[in-house]
Design a protein around this motif. Structure first.
Motif, mmCIF file in Angstrom:
data_model
loop_
_atom_site.group_PDB
_atom_site.id
_atom_site.type_symbol
_atom_site.label_atom_id
_atom_site.label_comp_id
_atom_site.label_asym_id
_atom_site.label_seq_id
_atom_site.Cartn_x
_atom_site.Cartn_y
_atom_site.Cartn_z
ATOM 1 N N LEU A 239 0.834 -1.210 0.000
ATOM 2 C CA LEU A 239 0.000 0.000 0.000
ATOM 3 C C LEU A 239 0.864 1.253 0.000
ATOM 4 O O LEU A 239 0.576 2.223 -0.733
ATOM 5 C CB LEU A 239 -0.926 -0.008 1.212
ATOM 6 C CG LEU A 239 -2.067 -1.031 1.183
ATOM 7 C CD1 LEU A 239 -2.843 -1.009 2.499
ATOM 8 C CD2 LEU A 239 -3.020 -0.757 0.012
ATOM 9 N N ALA A 240 1.904 1.253 0.827
ATOM 10 C CA ALA A 240 2.797 2.424 0.875
ATOM 11 C C ALA A 240 3.484 2.632 -0.473
ATOM 12 O O ALA A 240 3.599 3.773 -0.954
ATOM 13 C CB ALA A 240 3.844 2.231 1.984
ATOM 14 N N TRP A 241 3.923 1.540 -1.086
ATOM 15 C CA TRP A 241 4.569 1.639 -2.396
ATOM 16 C C TRP A 241 3.587 2.103 -3.466
ATOM 17 O O TRP A 241 3.930 2.917 -4.327
ATOM 18 C CB TRP A 241 5.170 0.291 -2.776
ATOM 19 C CG TRP A 241 5.881 0.303 -4.091
ATOM 20 C CD1 TRP A 241 5.393 -0.128 -5.304
ATOM 21 C CD2 TRP A 241 7.211 0.772 -4.350
ATOM 22 N NE1 TRP A 241 6.326 0.048 -6.287
ATOM 23 C CE2 TRP A 241 7.450 0.597 -5.731
ATOM 24 C CE3 TRP A 241 8.211 1.313 -3.560
ATOM 25 C CZ2 TRP A 241 8.660 0.941 -6.321
ATOM 26 C CZ3 TRP A 241 9.412 1.667 -4.144
ATOM 27 C CH2 TRP A 241 9.629 1.481 -5.510
ATOM 28 N N PHE A 242 2.355 1.613 -3.395
ATOM 29 C CA PHE A 242 1.337 1.993 -4.384
ATOM 30 C C PHE A 242 1.017 3.481 -4.301
ATOM 31 O O PHE A 242 0.852 4.154 -5.333
ATOM 32 C CB PHE A 242 0.069 1.165 -4.153
ATOM 33 C CG PHE A 242 -1.050 1.500 -5.094
ATOM 34 C CD1 PHE A 242 -1.032 1.078 -6.414
ATOM 35 C CD2 PHE A 242 -2.132 2.253 -4.655
ATOM 36 C CE1 PHE A 242 -2.072 1.395 -7.286
ATOM 37 C CE2 PHE A 242 -3.168 2.571 -5.513
ATOM 38 C CZ PHE A 242 -3.138 2.138 -6.835
ATOM 39 N N VAL A 243 0.940 4.016 -3.070
ATOM 40 C CA VAL A 243 0.656 5.451 -2.896
ATOM 41 C C VAL A 243 1.759 6.287 -3.532
ATOM 42 O O VAL A 243 1.492 7.242 -4.271
ATOM 43 C CB VAL A 243 0.508 5.786 -1.397
ATOM 44 C CG1 VAL A 243 0.476 7.307 -1.194
ATOM 45 C CG2 VAL A 243 -0.753 5.161 -0.833
ATOM 46 N N ARG A 244 3.015 5.930 -3.280
ATOM 47 C CA ARG A 244 4.138 6.665 -3.884
ATOM 48 C C ARG A 244 4.153 6.487 -5.403
ATOM 49 O O ARG A 244 4.465 7.427 -6.147
ATOM 50 C CB ARG A 244 5.455 6.154 -3.292
ATOM 51 C CG ARG A 244 5.609 6.362 -1.812
ATOM 52 C CD ARG A 244 5.945 7.769 -1.445
ATOM 53 N NE ARG A 244 7.255 8.186 -1.940
ATOM 54 C CZ ARG A 244 7.836 9.337 -1.633
ATOM 55 N NH1 ARG A 244 7.204 10.195 -0.819
ATOM 56 N NH2 ARG A 244 9.022 9.659 -2.115
ATOM 57 N N PHE A 245 3.821 5.273 -5.836
ATOM 58 C CA PHE A 245 3.822 4.971 -7.261
ATOM 59 C C PHE A 245 2.808 5.843 -8.005
ATOM 60 O O PHE A 245 3.115 6.415 -9.060
ATOM 61 C CB PHE A 245 3.487 3.483 -7.461
ATOM 62 C CG PHE A 245 3.789 2.965 -8.835
ATOM 63 C CD1 PHE A 245 4.999 2.336 -9.111
ATOM 64 C CD2 PHE A 245 2.872 3.073 -9.875
ATOM 65 C CE1 PHE A 245 5.283 1.844 -10.365
ATOM 66 C CE2 PHE A 245 3.140 2.597 -11.134
ATOM 67 C CZ PHE A 245 4.349 1.969 -11.383
ATOM 68 N N VAL A 246 1.601 5.964 -7.458
ATOM 69 C CA VAL A 246 0.548 6.774 -8.089
ATOM 70 C C VAL A 246 0.864 8.257 -7.962
ATOM 71 O O VAL A 246 0.628 9.039 -8.892
ATOM 72 C CB VAL A 246 -0.818 6.454 -7.438
ATOM 73 C CG1 VAL A 246 -1.890 7.411 -7.945
ATOM 74 C CG2 VAL A 246 -1.214 5.015 -7.714
ATOM 75 N N GLN A 247 1.414 8.644 -6.816
ATOM 76 C CA GLN A 247 1.691 10.062 -6.567
ATOM 77 C C GLN A 247 2.736 10.614 -7.539
ATOM 78 O O GLN A 247 2.642 11.779 -7.978
ATOM 79 C CB GLN A 247 2.165 10.230 -5.116
ATOM 80 C CG GLN A 247 2.359 11.685 -4.694
ATOM 81 C CD GLN A 247 2.768 11.795 -3.239
ATOM 82 O OE1 GLN A 247 2.960 10.784 -2.552
ATOM 83 N NE2 GLN A 247 2.894 13.032 -2.748
#
Length: 516
Positions: A239-247
């Motif tokens: 989840l943390a990686w996905f947030v950074r990935f989308v951001q």
């Protein structure tokens, strides 16, 4: 199998060690131990067959008269004998008297490993296992039975269950017995007989071993909780990686997709193992399909994790846009490792307890160990070259990034070496698995170490608004064939090209450092 001092102890430890090593291999039947015409082995004046050994926790609830063994309530711990049949040779049966009721005795003996000295004549200063007429006359035991010294604190232990052949019958069906476990420990089950006329007798049927919270063996039970927690840990990381990935999706490089795949595979791997163990715990058996999926996820994830470390060490996506001519070699190493790892995982998780020997396991372990060594050598050789190039270009931001990565990787390697030494010591000093309650820590460590290294990579190469600190730029390009497993020689043309990059790239690097 001897249970006394002297040379007999060596035999017991050897037999016990081999049995524990084999039992550590999780098989398809799990806590359901099947016996398919198994033969007895002669030792001293007795014949024995090892029926299994597992770590069992004490029952939380005692058996009651209105509870059925077929519907055990939660909290009970027991060993149940089901459809156990002993078959003796026709020659042995024909020698018996048709009018005689009991014409042969087979005993099932359950003992805690701490009570092993109570089986056999060690307390009588003899190497015999079965009671003789002379010992019987002295009142120590009953002739024709296994010598057992009862425990004053637990009068019913070690547990003895007798089954008699009748008249000239070749087969006898053992009564369905349920032995409750009232004390936590490592328990052994042996089937034994003393009558030489029964030589050639075989056993078929099964026994079911259950812990208070399910059918998982005591060694494996903590791993179910561990896999559940690791599933949550991978979910949080994902989840943390996905947030950074989308951001910062506009600044994503190819390496970020590779990291995403490894995180997803790790999440799936832990989830599948958790559900596989949960099913095993509730049914006592391991469905081959689910176990096969779990094994495959593990092999794929281990392979891609090592490839990720390798390409990061080579500077892929950071100081070079592609792997160039070494792509084929990298993929080939990954493919060979996957095949070797899959074979080892299948052997350890789908092999039956009696199917393979120690030499067979060594056949699967050695290729994986050698390939791991190849990965380590190649990774550190590549890191050395990458650090050298970054230092030549004065690219301080990326140099610091790779120094942190190198230090983290070195710490992981040192921890791995130390843990391998501890694992060897643990197995060597505990051949009978008396420390079975702590055995789960050994495989759990490797999972935690792999997860920790993945977290380090995610932190160092996390997507951000300033991709120049990790992303490839024109001034970073050095087109080499990569670092091989045996050599890292730079050709004259390559040296010339690197010199040009240093000259023309300094300005860009300075500007990049100012921007950062």
């Amino acid at each position: 199998m001897y249970f006394w001092s002297g040379s007999g102890w060596k035999v017991f430890y050897v037999v016990g060690f081999l049995c524990i090593c084999n039992n550590f291999i999780a098989n398809v039947d799990g806590s359901i131990h099947d016996y398919r015409n198994e033969v007895f082995t002669r030792q001293s004046n007795a014949f024995f067959f090892h029926g299994g050994s597992e770590g069992l926790y004490a029952s939380k609830h005692l058996y009651s008269s209105d509870s059925s063994p077929d519907n055990p309530i939660k909290g009970k711990s027991f060993i149940r004998f089901e459809s156990l049949t002993f078959v003796r040779p026709k020659e042995s049966a024909s020698k018996q008297n048709e009018m005689q009721q009991n014409t042969g005795l087979v005993e099932a003996i359950i003992l805690e490993v701490k009570e092993r000295e109570r089986i056999g004549g060690s307390f009588l200063k003899t190497n015999l296992i079965c009671c003789t007429h002379n010992l019987s006359k002295e009142g120590y035991c009953s002739a024709g039975e296994v010598i057992i010294q009862k425990n004053q604190d637990r009068p019913e232990w070690p547990k003895r269950i007798k089954t008699f052949f009748e008249a000239t019958n070749e087969e006898v069906l053992m009564n369905q017995e349920v032995v409750e476990i009232d004390r936590t420990g490592m328990y052994y089950l042996y089937f034994m007989y003393c009558d030489p006329q029964l030589e050639g007798t075989v056993i078929k049927g099964r026994t079911i071993w259950k812990n208070p919270d399910g059918y998982l063996p005591g060694k494996m039970a903590p791993l179910m909780t561990f896999f559940g927690l690791m599933s949550l840990a991978y979910l949080v990381l994902g989840l943390a990686w996905f947030v950074r990935f989308v951001q910062f999706w506009k600044d994503i490089i190819q390496l970020h997709y590779c990291i995403t795949v490894v995180i997803a595979l790790g999440m799936c791997e832990m989830a599948v193992w958790y559900f596989e163990y949960a099913n095993f715990n509730s049914t006592g058996s391991r469905p081959m399909g689910v176990t096969l999926w779990a094994v495959t996820f593990t092999s794929v994830k281990k392979t891609l994790s090592r490839l990720l470390l390798l390409v990061v060490s080579m500077g892929y996506g950071v100081v070079r846009p592609t792997l160039g001519g070494i792509t084929t070699r990298v993929l080939l190493l990954g493919l060979v490792y996957f095949v070797a790892s899959e074979g080892l995982e299948l052997f350890e998780n789908l092999g039956n307890i009696n199917d393979f020997s120690g030499k067979a396991k060594l056949f699967f372990v050695l290729p994986v160990a050698l390939l791991d060594a190849c990965f380590i050598l190649w990774i550190f050789s590549s890191l050395s070259t990458t650090l050298e190039k970054l230092q030549m270009r004065k690219n301080l931001a990326k140099l610091e990034l790779y120094r942190k990565f190198t230090n983290s990787l070195a710490v992981c390697v040192l921890l791995s070496i130390a843990w391998i030494g501890f694992e060897l010591y643990f197995n060597a000093t505990d051949p009978l698995s008396e420390l079975w309650q702590f055995a789960w820590i050994i495989p759990a460590f490797w999972t935690l170490l792999s997860y920790s290294l993945l977290v380090v990579i995610c932190v160092l190469w996390a997507p951000s608004r300033n991709p120049t600190r990790y992303a490839y730029s024109e001034g970073d390009d050095f087109d080499e064939e990569g670092v091989s497993l045996t050599s890292s020689v730079i050709t004259g043309d390559m040296a010339t090209k690197l010199d040009r990059n240093v000259v023309y790239g300094i300005g860009e690097d300075v500007e990049e450092d100012k921007r950062e």
